[in-house]
Design an enzyme around this catalytic site. Structure first.
Site, mmCIF file in Angstrom:
data_model
loop_
_atom_site.group_PDB
_atom_site.id
_atom_site.type_symbol
_atom_site.label_atom_id
_atom_site.label_comp_id
_atom_site.label_asym_id
_atom_site.label_seq_id
_atom_site.Cartn_x
_atom_site.Cartn_y
_atom_site.Cartn_z
ATOM 1 N N LYS A 75 73.808 12.498 50.774
ATOM 2 C CA LYS A 75 74.359 12.855 52.073
ATOM 3 C C LYS A 75 75.224 11.711 52.593
ATOM 4 O O LYS A 75 74.917 10.529 52.354
ATOM 5 C CB LYS A 75 73.214 13.160 53.042
ATOM 6 C CG LYS A 75 73.646 13.732 54.391
ATOM 7 C CD LYS A 75 72.416 14.080 55.217
ATOM 8 C CE LYS A 75 72.788 14.627 56.588
ATOM 9 N NZ LYS A 75 71.587 14.981 57.397
ATOM 10 N N SER A 150 71.495 19.450 59.300
ATOM 11 C CA SER A 150 72.807 18.823 59.128
ATOM 12 C C SER A 150 73.146 18.502 57.675
ATOM 13 O O SER A 150 74.278 18.147 57.374
ATOM 14 C CB SER A 150 72.848 17.532 59.950
ATOM 15 O OG SER A 150 71.866 16.601 59.511
ATOM 16 N N SER A 174 66.781 18.958 59.454
ATOM 17 C CA SER A 174 68.052 18.852 58.736
ATOM 18 C C SER A 174 67.954 18.798 57.217
ATOM 19 O O SER A 174 68.973 18.871 56.541
ATOM 20 C CB SER A 174 68.828 17.633 59.242
ATOM 21 O OG SER A 174 69.348 17.892 60.524
#
Length: 454
Positions: A75, A150, A174
């Protein structure tokens, strides 16, 4: 090479039926072929191929490590030396950290290949990965729908069979929301079980970093590498006791989610799992109604300032905030600046959290539970366009069953399997244990995966 997981790949790399270089070339090609889905913000293909060749050499001379040759996406808020940690926001563009985060270093030291930086919701505050700076991620099952967030790029890249694994981060769902909405497995570990200072984070109290993968077995492999612990012994269905807390967590479900969740319970009972209807988790309703945002609102700007200062970045938190490109994230930071919780409000929230954690421990002990089971999300994935007009409403609906795990610091794991009939997009179920029970929660997930043939 289609949809191979970590366990399968390690076996094929080891027996020579597949080379790391051949598989890595396939990863690179598939990422290029599916570029329109926007799962990655960067990918150093030359380095990936070099690392794959070195991995093949290690297999040949029998010096291969635990994750030798496994491509893992990162990420975009996770620090890796030599490349910018931008967290999907213009104000961090080009800013490189001092060093690689420990969580990434342990994977690389075990032989994993860094397979690119995954797109995310800007500054990790949102559930759609509808990013005004890097562009939206699209659901592999239906292009018009969200991947969740996210960690949307991480979930999408695993779901689309680009990589077998990706790291995400979780402040309020997330990791688990993208796992559910992409039809993959995902673990939010107890905070600190996996190294907590991963990069640009929102909260010390609520944040955790963890994996999105294709199977619960792969979660067990990665958790073992990360912690040095052996996986929990295999559990049979009859050894597992699962609580179903219908108040709060099973209320207000979308009809398709409810139908699938009830069918999931029936299947578990048929396979011999102990399913126990249990009362409302003490304090959960009050905690989620009154205090769930207080700790984030108190921490988010200080954490950003702390991160910039630690890495010596010559920018201010205000300059990063001023450049935010996504309207929802811009609005959130503006609200926090004008409505930062007082010290007294923060103390009340933390006291309520500690009381809930104490009550939860008693709750698990009294009902002799290995975990509780809830729908991962109360609604299936919405369209990306829906977030343009209904972002705040959807944010609340989607995170309702996720926030409790973050607030109480519980290990929480998504098991995929449901699909919305009309759109074809996935959603899943979630098991949650008490703080520190990660190994047993993972073992429960492995048992469910095996029994239901997921």
């Amino acid at each position: 090479m289609y949809r191979l997981g970590i366990k399968d790949l390690l076996q094929q790399f080891s027996d020579g039926s597949l080379t790391c270089e051949a598989y890595t070339k396939r990863v690179i090609q598939r990422a290029q072929d599916l570029k329109v889905f926007n799962y990655f913000v960067s990918m150093n293909t030359d380095r990936m191929l070099k690392d794959a060749q070195e991995a093949d050499a290690r297999y040949k001379n029998k010096t291969n490590r635990l994750l030798e040759g496994i491509p893992i996406a990162m990420k975009d808020n996770i620090d890796i030396e030599g490349e910018p940690t931008e967290a999907g926001t213009p104000g961090l563009a080009g800013l490189k950290p001092k060093h690689t985060a420990e969580v990434a270093r342990r994977l690389f030291d075990a032989g994993a290949i860094h397979a690119g930086r995954a797109n995310m919701h800007e500054l990790a505050f949102g559930v759609s990965t509808y990013n005004g700076h890097t562009g939206p991620c699209h659901n592999f099952h239906n292009f018009d729908y969200t991947c969740g967030g996210s960690s949307g790029g991480s979930g999408g890249a695993v779901s689309a069979d680009i990589v077998p694994a990706a790291l995400g981060t979780d402040t309020g769902g997330s990791i688990r929301i993208p796992s559910s909405y992409n039809g993959v497995f995902g673990l939010r570990p107890t905070s600190g079980r996996w190294p907590a200072d991963y990069g640009a984070k929102m909260s010390h109290v609520r944040d955790s970093v963890g994996p999105l993968v294709r199977s619960a077995v792969d979660i067990a492999i990665l958790d073992g590498v990360m912690t040095g612990e052996q996986p929990h012994e295999e559990l049979k269905p009859g050894q597992i006791r699962i609580g179903v807390p219908r108040p709060q967590f099973w209320e207000g479900l979308d009809a398709e989610v409810e139908e699938y969740a009830e069918r999931f319970l029936v299947r578990l009972r048929e396979k011999g799992f102990g399913i126990v209807e249990v009362p409302e988790v003490p304090g959960s309703r009050e905690l989620l109604e009154k205090y769930f945002m207080v700790t984030i609102n108190q921490e988010v700007i200080p954490r950003l300032e702390e991160y910039l200062s630690y890495h010596g970045h010559n920018v201010t938190a205000q300059s990063v905030i001023d450049k935010i490109a996504s309207p929802d994230v811009k609005g959130y930071f503006g609200y926090v600046q004008e409505n930062t919780p007082t010290e007294e409000e923060y103390k009340k929230a933390m006291a309520a959290r500690e009381e809930a954690r104490k009550n939860l421990k008693t709750y698990f002990e009294d009902h002799r539970l290995d975990c509780i089971l809830v729908p991962a999300n109360k609604i299936p994935p919405p369209t990306l366009r829906a977030f343009e007009d209904r972002n705040n409403e959807l944010l609340g609906l989607i995170t309702q069953n996720d926030d409790f795990g973050n607030i109480c610091n519980n290990p929480s794991l998504v098991i995929p399997g449901g699909f919305a009939r009309r759109s074809g997009v996935p959603f899943g179920m979630q098991i949650e244990g008490y703080t520190g029970s990660d190994r047993r929660v993972i073992a429960v997930a492995v048992a469910i995966e095996k029994a239901l043939n997921l």
